[in-house]
Design an enzyme around this catalytic site. Structure first.
Site, PDB file in Angstrom:
ATOM      1  N   ARG A 105      -6.395   6.421 -36.942  1.00  0.00           N
ATOM      2  CA  ARG A 105      -5.007   6.865 -37.100  1.00  0.00           C
ATOM      3  C   ARG A 105      -4.769   7.402 -38.515  1.00  0.00           C
ATOM      4  NH1 ARG A 105      -1.291   2.223 -34.507  1.00  0.00           N
ATOM      5  NH2 ARG A 105       0.358   3.754 -34.979  1.00  0.00           N
ATOM      6  N   ARG A 144       2.915  -0.527 -24.993  1.00  0.00           N
ATOM      7  CA  ARG A 144       4.134   0.050 -24.425  1.00  0.00           C
ATOM      8  C   ARG A 144       3.850   0.803 -23.129  1.00  0.00           C
ATOM      9  NH1 ARG A 144       7.509  -1.661 -28.194  1.00  0.00           N
ATOM     10  NH2 ARG A 144       6.920  -1.459 -30.389  1.00  0.00           N
ATOM     11  N   GLY A 171      -0.814  -0.474 -37.328  1.00  0.00           N
ATOM     12  CA  GLY A 171      -0.556   0.585 -38.291  1.00  0.00           C
ATOM     13  C   GLY A 171       0.501   0.190 -39.307  1.00  0.00           C
ATOM     14  N   ARG A 223       0.295   8.909 -26.533  1.00  0.00           N
ATOM     15  CA  ARG A 223       1.220   8.430 -25.502  1.00  0.00           C
ATOM     16  C   ARG A 223       1.736   9.530 -24.586  1.00  0.00           C
ATOM     17  NH1 ARG A 223       4.352   3.781 -29.045  1.00  0.00           N
ATOM     18  NH2 ARG A 223       2.767   2.169 -28.708  1.00  0.00           N
ATOM     19  N   ASP A 272       9.681   4.538 -30.055  1.00  0.00           N
ATOM     20  CA  ASP A 272       8.894   3.577 -29.281  1.00  0.00           C
ATOM     21  C   ASP A 272       9.372   3.457 -27.838  1.00  0.00           C
ATOM     22  OD1 ASP A 272       7.172   2.972 -31.362  1.00  0.00           O
ATOM     23  OD2 ASP A 272       8.441   1.367 -32.123  1.00  0.00           O
ATOM     24  N   ARG A 322       8.259  -7.085 -42.025  1.00  0.00           N
ATOM     25  CA  ARG A 322       8.931  -6.942 -43.317  1.00  0.00           C
ATOM     26  C   ARG A 322       9.353  -8.280 -43.901  1.00  0.00           C
ATOM     27  NH1 ARG A 322       8.848  -2.527 -40.438  1.00  0.00           N
ATOM     28  NH2 ARG A 322       9.184  -0.448 -41.336  1.00  0.00           N
ATOM     29  N   LYS A 357       9.666  -6.703 -33.921  1.00  0.00           N
ATOM     30  CA  LYS A 357       8.355  -6.550 -34.558  1.00  0.00           C
ATOM     31  C   LYS A 357       8.481  -5.956 -35.958  1.00  0.00           C
ATOM     32  CE  LYS A 357       5.058  -3.852 -32.605  1.00  0.00           C
ATOM     33  NZ  LYS A 357       4.116  -3.021 -33.406  1.00  0.00           N
TER      34      LYS A 357
END
Length: 436
Positions: free
Chosen positions: A126, A396, A97, A354, A323, A28, A23
């Site tokens: 956020r 996740r 984000g 999380r 992550d 990028r 991802k």
């Protein structure tokens, strides 16, 4: 898409799987390809909500990006560093984000153009000031709610000047935004982090021809000079180790399991999970190592292990596995002894809090998880009973709860399971294949 998934416990995992493209690299490749001269061809792109949000925003900036189809390469016609257009509409970053923060850096130096970035309800809560403040030091004009900390964000493109910026936390998104802004800033821009964060942006900018160097202890100081131009490339995106981590942990903790995960990115700024698996005593090996476009890749073969050891995660390793904390929390439930996660307050401002969500949901299975301000304490050797759990819209979390359900006695339900599609659109199909 099915919003409730039913998972039967007591099954094992066997077979091989190829996880979706990384991802971070997908975002990028789109952004850097858009500001390069000439064409950039991208293969292995992650066809999921977040990178597609980046593609949609770039199209509104005038970049010619064709319809992106699953499992098919595509070619971008780059506009060069000065070619982005002022959009006629607001740029919607969805739930991503990464999209918002990297675009803030990309657009801050687009002189005499105005941009407005927004997102969904979650993204608009956020923190964005961590990007806006360093860009302001370079001359960026960035505004938003709560003194520029919350979206919608307005950017008045301005002439930027290079400077030395120390970031309070190791964040690849913050660093990448500054480096992208540095392409348009006068002189030299230097970013100094307290610990090294993932370095996909540096590797890719270098591959495209940017004058960029990595210095200092553990690569914590990145320096970029403006004035050059980027040249389009062919980018082959490896499988995402963050997606692979679900199968790596599942195969380790589910008895009688053996899984081969093919063509996974093994960038050393992303492989903290392997360090933790070593501490646990997991049984794995890395096969078929190679390097493509500066990114190391390989296949990971994992077999189930007995008597896994507890672990502590803290300090400089956090950016290398940030992550993976949700699935490592699941792993800790099945280790001998007490595991602890520290210094992880960054997880409170992800798609969800999380730390709170993982503690709350795993407790429903019977796990002994205690929440702290900056982490979790997990008492291992839990006996899981079936439960009805909820992803709380976090991709996740959804996938971590699916793996936890495999260890539960009976059949569990996962609510809002479609959240997994944000980073792993074929997760449920791959789970069915490996457990069939």
């Amino acid at each position: 898409m099915n919003n409730i998934r039913t998972i039967k416990g007591g099954v094992n995992l066997k077979g091989k799987v190829k996880v979706p493209g990384d991802k971070s690299i997908s975002h990028r490749a789109l952004i850097i390809g858009s500001i390069a001269n000439g064409e950039t061809t991208i293969e292995g792109f992650l066809h999921s909500e977040d990178p597609l949000s980046t593609a949609d925003c770039l199209r509104k900036l005038g970049v010619n990006i064709p319809e992106i189809k699953k499992n098919e390469p595509f070619t971008i016609s780059g506009l060069g560093l000065d070619g982005l257009k002022e959009p006629k509409e607001i740029l919607n970053c969805g739930n991503s984000g990464t999209t918002m923060r990297l675009l803030m850096g990309l657009l801050a130096g687009q002189e005499d153009k105005n941009f407005i970035l927004t997102g969904d309800i979650s993204l608009n809560e956020r923190p964005m000031g961590r990007v806006g403040k360093p860009l302001s030091l370079m001359g960026g004009k960035i505004f938003g709610r709560e003194k520029g900390n919350k979206a919608p964000i307005s950017i008045d493109g301005n002439k930027l000047k290079g400077c030395v910026i120390g970031t309070p936390v190791a964040s690849a998104q913050v660093k990448s935004a500054i480096l992208l802004a540095g392409l348009k800033a006068s002189g030299t821009t230097s970013v100094i982090e307290p610990a090294s964060s993932r370095d996909h942006t540096e590797r890719m900018l270098k591959a495209f021809g940017a004058d960029i160097s990595v210095r200092g202890e553990l690569g914590r100081n990145v320096v970029i000079k403006s004035g050059g131009k980027l040249i389009g490339q062919r980018i082959l995106i490896p499988g995402d180790i963050s997606s692979a981590s679900f199968w790596m942990i599942a195969a380790s903790i589910v008895p009688n399991s053996e899984v081969l995960i093919q063509n996974v990115g093994l960038n050393p700024t992303r492989t903290g999970i392997l360090n933790v698996m070593d501490s646990m005593g997991c049984n794995y090996e890395i096969l078929d190592k190679s390097t493509i476009a500066g990114e190391p890749i390989g296949s990971i073969k994992v077999k189930s292990s007995n008597n896994l050891k507890s672990f502590t995660i803290e300090g400089d390793i956090l950016p290398k596995l940030i992550d993976e904390i949700p699935i490592l929390t699941v792993a800790a439930c099945f280790c001998n002894g007490v595991s602890e996660i520290k210094d992880a307050q960054e997880l409170r401002v992800k798609e969800t809090d999380r730390l709170k969500v993982m503690a709350r949901q795993l407790q429903k299975f019977g796990a002994e998880v205690t929440e702290k301000e900056d982490g979790l304490i997990i008492n291992g050797q839990s006996k899981f009973n079936s439960a009805e759990v909820d992803s709380e819209t976090d991709h996740r979390v959804a996938m971590s709860l699916a793996i936890a359900s495999l260890l539960a006695k009976g059949t569990s339900k996962i609510m809002r399971a479609d959240a997994a599609s944000v980073s792993y659109p074929t997760f449920w199909e791959d789970l069915a294949t490996l457990t069939n």
